[in-house]
Design a protein around this motif. Structure first.
Motif, PDB file in Angstrom:
ATOM      1  N   ASP A 302      31.661  23.282  10.185  1.00 46.15           N
ATOM      2  CA  ASP A 302      32.633  23.169  10.363  1.00 46.15           C
ATOM      3  C   ASP A 302      32.936  21.420  11.226  1.00 46.15           C
ATOM      4  OD1 ASP A 302      33.034  24.764  11.523  1.00 46.15           O
ATOM      5  OD2 ASP A 302      35.566  24.423  11.779  1.00 46.15           O
ATOM      6  N   LYS A 303      32.760  21.544  12.322  1.00 45.81           N
ATOM      7  CA  LYS A 303      32.498  20.620  13.623  1.00 45.81           C
ATOM      8  C   LYS A 303      31.769  19.231  12.836  1.00 45.81           C
ATOM      9  CE  LYS A 303      33.923  23.734  17.157  1.00 45.81           C
ATOM     10  NZ  LYS A 303      33.692  24.154  18.446  1.00 45.81           N
ATOM     11  N   ILE A 304      29.887  19.940  12.795  1.00 41.17           N
ATOM     12  CA  ILE A 304      29.529  19.244  12.300  1.00 41.17           C
ATOM     13  C   ILE A 304      29.971  17.940  10.779  1.00 41.17           C
ATOM     14  CG2 ILE A 304      26.713  18.182  11.234  1.00 41.17           C
ATOM     15  CD1 ILE A 304      26.770  20.499  12.798  1.00 41.17           C
ATOM     16  N   MET A 305      30.815  18.725   9.898  1.00 39.60           N
ATOM     17  CA  MET A 305      31.118  17.731   9.336  1.00 39.60           C
ATOM     18  C   MET A 305      31.846  16.978   9.105  1.00 39.60           C
ATOM     19  SD  MET A 305      32.092  20.955   6.737  1.00 39.60           S
ATOM     20  CE  MET A 305      33.295  19.902   4.919  1.00 39.60           C
ATOM     21  N   LYS A 306      33.120  17.047  10.223  1.00 44.20           N
ATOM     22  CA  LYS A 306      33.775  16.509  11.142  1.00 44.20           C
ATOM     23  C   LYS A 306      33.151  15.292  11.711  1.00 44.20           C
ATOM     24  CE  LYS A 306      37.606  15.734  14.310  1.00 44.20           C
ATOM     25  NZ  LYS A 306      38.367  16.885  15.032  1.00 44.20           N
ATOM     26  N   ALA A 307      32.351  15.167  12.509  1.00 48.47           N
ATOM     27  CA  ALA A 307      31.180  14.205  13.615  1.00 48.47           C
ATOM     28  C   ALA A 307      30.435  13.298  12.727  1.00 48.47           C
ATOM     29  CB  ALA A 307      30.110  15.194  14.026  1.00 48.47           C
ATOM     30  N   THR A 308      30.264  13.993  11.173  1.00 45.90           N
ATOM     31  CA  THR A 308      29.428  12.831  10.560  1.00 45.90           C
ATOM     32  C   THR A 308      29.697  12.666   8.906  1.00 45.90           C
ATOM     33  OG1 THR A 308      28.466  15.396   9.378  1.00 45.90           O
ATOM     34  CG2 THR A 308      27.609  14.100  11.340  1.00 45.90           C
ATOM     35  N   GLY A 309      31.013  13.395   8.655  1.00 41.74           N
ATOM     36  CA  GLY A 309      31.714  12.867   7.446  1.00 41.74           C
ATOM     37  C   GLY A 309      30.722  13.054   5.928  1.00 41.74           C
ATOM     38  N   LEU A 310      29.223  14.003   6.769  1.00 45.79           N
ATOM     39  CA  LEU A 310      28.763  14.971   5.579  1.00 45.79           C
ATOM     40  C   LEU A 310      29.229  15.954   5.122  1.00 45.79           C
ATOM     41  CD1 LEU A 310      25.190  15.059   7.521  1.00 45.79           C
ATOM     42  CD2 LEU A 310      26.151  13.550   5.551  1.00 45.79           C
ATOM     43  N   SER A 311      29.321  16.101   3.667  1.00 50.23           N
ATOM     44  CA  SER A 311      29.409  17.799   3.602  1.00 50.23           C
ATOM     45  C   SER A 311      28.971  19.082   3.252  1.00 50.23           C
ATOM     46  CB  SER A 311      29.908  17.714   1.758  1.00 50.23           C
ATOM     47  OG  SER A 311      28.082  17.340   1.451  1.00 50.23           O
ATOM     48  N   GLU A 312      29.787  20.137   3.345  1.00 52.98           N
ATOM     49  CA  GLU A 312      28.930  21.216   3.742  1.00 52.98           C
ATOM     50  C   GLU A 312      27.932  21.303   2.934  1.00 52.98           C
ATOM     51  OE1 GLU A 312      30.259  25.783   2.910  1.00 52.98           O
ATOM     52  OE2 GLU A 312      31.965  24.094   2.671  1.00 52.98           O
ATOM     53  N   GLU A 313      27.792  21.172   1.262  1.00 53.44           N
ATOM     54  CA  GLU A 313      26.263  21.684   0.923  1.00 53.44           C
ATOM     55  C   GLU A 313      25.362  20.261   1.382  1.00 53.44           C
ATOM     56  OE1 GLU A 313      25.257  20.337  -3.694  1.00 53.44           O
ATOM     57  OE2 GLU A 313      26.985  20.969  -3.232  1.00 53.44           O
ATOM     58  N   GLU A 314      25.446  19.177   2.028  1.00 50.49           N
ATOM     59  CA  GLU A 314      24.652  17.866   2.119  1.00 50.49           C
ATOM     60  C   GLU A 314      23.894  18.825   3.888  1.00 50.49           C
ATOM     61  OE1 GLU A 314      25.983  13.792   1.176  1.00 50.49           O
ATOM     62  OE2 GLU A 314      27.384  14.631   2.292  1.00 50.49           O
ATOM     63  N   ILE A 315      24.717  19.486   4.358  1.00 48.24           N
ATOM     64  CA  ILE A 315      24.312  19.925   5.759  1.00 48.24           C
ATOM     65  C   ILE A 315      23.815  20.993   5.406  1.00 48.24           C
ATOM     66  CG2 ILE A 315      25.481  20.736   7.664  1.00 48.24           C
ATOM     67  CD1 ILE A 315      27.712  19.702   8.078  1.00 48.24           C
ATOM     68  N   LYS A 316      23.952  22.534   4.969  1.00 48.98           N
ATOM     69  CA  LYS A 316      23.770  23.418   4.206  1.00 48.98           C
ATOM     70  C   LYS A 316      22.297  22.323   4.041  1.00 48.98           C
ATOM     71  CE  LYS A 316      27.230  26.364   3.728  1.00 48.98           C
ATOM     72  NZ  LYS A 316      27.916  27.187   2.302  1.00 48.98           N
ATOM     73  N   LYS A 317      21.305  21.905   3.488  1.00 47.40           N
ATOM     74  CA  LYS A 317      20.234  21.582   3.017  1.00 47.40           C
ATOM     75  C   LYS A 317      19.370  21.372   3.916  1.00 47.40           C
ATOM     76  CE  LYS A 317      21.870  19.191  -1.909  1.00 47.40           C
ATOM     77  NZ  LYS A 317      21.332  17.335  -2.352  1.00 47.40           N
ATOM     78  N   LEU A 318      19.941  20.917   5.773  1.00 47.86           N
ATOM     79  CA  LEU A 318      18.637  20.155   6.143  1.00 47.86           C
ATOM     80  C   LEU A 318      18.814  21.484   6.623  1.00 47.86           C
ATOM     81  CD1 LEU A 318      21.701  17.850   7.711  1.00 47.86           C
ATOM     82  CD2 LEU A 318      19.693  17.337   6.746  1.00 47.86           C
ATOM     83  N   LEU A 319      19.153  23.041   6.799  1.00 48.56           N
ATOM     84  CA  LEU A 319      19.166  24.078   7.340  1.00 48.56           C
ATOM     85  C   LEU A 319      17.670  25.325   6.754  1.00 48.56           C
ATOM     86  CD1 LEU A 319      22.041  25.957   7.599  1.00 48.56           C
ATOM     87  CD2 LEU A 319      21.142  25.131   9.319  1.00 48.56           C
ATOM     88  N   SER A 320      17.642  24.388   5.178  1.00 47.07           N
ATOM     89  CA  SER A 320      16.567  24.726   4.894  1.00 47.07           C
ATOM     90  C   SER A 320      14.478  24.710   4.646  1.00 47.07           C
ATOM     91  CB  SER A 320      16.426  24.595   3.017  1.00 47.07           C
ATOM     92  OG  SER A 320      16.421  23.650   2.767  1.00 47.07           O
TER      93      SER A 320
END
Length: 320
Positions: A302-320
């Motif tokens: 949630d903090k990364i979403m705030k920092a970047t403006g990326l969606s939760e789905e976009e950020i989770k893709k980076l974990l895979s």
């Protein structure tokens, strides 16, 4: 490592703000003629600072109230922690003394100005090489007739250039000696500094068994980690272990906590930078790069979403 801002300020105020250490310093370093009129046993720290703005990066100050010649007076410490002496310290000190006089007379409605004894403590790389009189700053003062000089304000301040002290000139109890040696050698070569560091740990090991000893330990380690960027936690641990295994574990706990505090501040700064970068530039590649960096140090999504403006789905893709 740069854990905290203004580490010299923190160290100076926590050490010299201790009444017992301040008394010891005054007893051993005030000129005899000054010590004769100052009742050191009556000194008490005043919770006030007169330094403002950008000067806080280079100066710290402490004000003590004391009986001076059987009247209420003050001793004002100005600590300069730049690597070279400031040419206009006499003028700077005068401005602070005027403010003290204003506080003590105008605000408290007193008719007489209290005596103030001004002093400067310095530990820069370059020795103190400037005059200690206000008149040293005045163009043409020396050429004036004596009967004219009497109309011009002048005074002399005490200077303690710790950087130039020899071991024989460092006086006081063992705690004061260690504080002065640390200030004197904080900018020295590794070999010289680590020698003093080990000596300090031996003293602090004994102090820790007394009341407030752990606080001295913490302040000391805080100062070293914040001013000696090349010093690692392993360096500290190895040196302290030579003195005391028990103390080395304590110091590692303290150091880890300080490192964590420093990382958290760095993370906050990084998030702020990420917000600015993401909002102003708006480039997807940069947003993704910021998100990857924040994920790598365990920041919540949630903090990364705030920092970047990326969606939760976009950020989770980076974990895979």
């Amino acid at each position: 490592m740069g854990i905290i801002n203004q580490p010299h300020d923190k160290f100076f105020k926590e050490m010299f703000g201790n009444v017992d250490l301040a008394k010891d310093f005054m007893t051993n370093y005030l000129p005899k003629e000054v010590l004769n009129v100052v009742d050191v046993e009556t000194i008490s720290p005043q919770n006030v600072s007169y330094i403002e703005g950008n000067l806080k990066e280079s100066f710290s100050d402490l004000l003590f109230k004391a009986n001076i010649n059987k009247s209420e007076g003050y001793i004002y410490f100005l600590f300069e922690h730049k690597s070279y002496p400031s040419k206009k310290v006499a003028l700077q000190l005068l401005s602070y003394m005027v403010r003290i006089w204003e506080d003590k007379t105008l605000k408290h409605k007193k008719d007489k100005l209290p005596i103030i004894i001004p002093m400067t403590v310095y530990h820069g790389k370059k020795g103190w090489n400037i005059g200690t009189n206000l008149s040293d700053l005045m163009q043409g003062y020396d050429e004036l007739p004596q009967d004219v000089k009497k109309y011009i304000p002048d005074y002399k301040y005490l200077i303690y250039d710790i950087s130039s002290y020899t071991d024989e000139e460092i006086k006081g109890n063992i705690q004061l000696k260690i504080v002065i040696k640390i200030l004197k050698n904080i900018f020295s070569s590794d070999e010289e500094f680590f020698k003093i560091f080990k000596e300090a740990v031996e003293v602090l090991d004994k102090l820790e068994k007394q009341e407030k000893g752990i606080e001295y330990f913490k302040t000391f380690i805080y100062y070293v980690l914040s001013t000696r960027n090349e010093v690692s936690l392993k360096d500290i641990y190895d040196l302290v272990k030579e003195v005391s295994v028990e103390r080395s574990e304590d110091i590692m706990t303290i150091a880890d906590k300080l490192r964590k505090e420093g990382m958290e501040k760095g993370i906050e700064k990084g998030i702020e930078k990420g917000i600015e970068k993401g909002k102003l530039e708006g480039k997807m590649e940069e947003k993704i790069e910021v998100a990857r960096n924040l994920l790598s140090i365990g920041i919540e999504i949630d903090k990364i979403m705030k920092a970047t403006g990326l969606s939760e789905e976009e950020i989770k893709k980076l974990l895979s």
